[in-house]
Design a protein around this motif. Sequence first.
Motif, short mmCIF file in Angstrom:
data_model
loop_
_atom_site.label_atom_id
_atom_site.label_comp_id
_atom_site.label_asym_id
_atom_site.label_seq_id
_atom_site.Cartn_x
_atom_site.Cartn_y
_atom_site.Cartn_z
N LYS A 55 -9.43 -3.92 5.58
CA LYS A 55 -10.39 -3.04 4.91
C LYS A 55 -11.14 -3.86 3.86
CE LYS A 55 -8.66 0.60 6.96
NZ LYS A 55 -9.23 1.02 8.21
N GLU A 59 -14.20 -0.16 1.10
CA GLU A 59 -13.44 0.79 1.93
C GLU A 59 -12.14 1.20 1.25
OE1 GLU A 59 -14.59 -0.34 6.53
OE2 GLU A 59 -13.31 -1.72 5.41
N SER A 60 -11.46 0.23 0.65
CA SER A 60 -10.18 0.54 0.01
C SER A 60 -10.36 1.49 -1.17
CB SER A 60 -9.47 -0.75 -0.43
OG SER A 60 -10.10 -1.32 -1.55
N MET A 63 -10.42 5.15 0.12
CA MET A 63 -9.31 5.59 0.97
C MET A 63 -8.43 6.65 0.30
SD MET A 63 -8.34 1.94 2.74
CE MET A 63 -6.96 2.52 3.72
#
Length: 125
Positions: A55, A59-60, A63
Motif C-alpha cells: 500500500k 492508501e494506508s 485504510m
Amino acid sequence: MTDSPASGGDRYAQLRDAMIAFRDARDWRQFHDAKNLAEGLSLEAAELLEIFLWKSTDESRVMAADPAVRAKVSEEVADCFLFCVLMADAFGIDLIDAAQKKIQINAQKYPVEKSRGRRDKYDTL
Ligand SMILES: [Mg+2]
C-alpha cells in the motif's frame, strides 16, 4: 459492584490476569521464555505490517475508514499487546509504569520546541 468503568490500572490488571489464566489453562508457560515471547511479539508486529504491504502511504492513511481493515488491525495490535503483557509479567515489569516512564523519557529526548513538526531522531535535533 458499581456501574462506573474500572480505572485504567484495574482494567490492565484484569486483562493481565485473564491472559495469564488463558496461558496457564493451556500449560503454555513452559513455552513462554523471553526468547519465544520476543519472537512472538516480532511475528505479530509483522502480521500488523503485512496489512499495509504494497500500500502507498496515502492508501494506508485512509485504510482506517474500512471496517474490515480496522478489525484486522484491532486483532494484530491486540496480539502485540498481549505478547507485551506476557513479557512484562515474565520480567516482573509493571507495563503501565514502564510505558509512562517511556513517555517521560521520550519527552526529554524530543522537547516540543525542537521536535514539533520534525521527524528527525533525537540525536540530530
Ligand atoms: Mg496475529
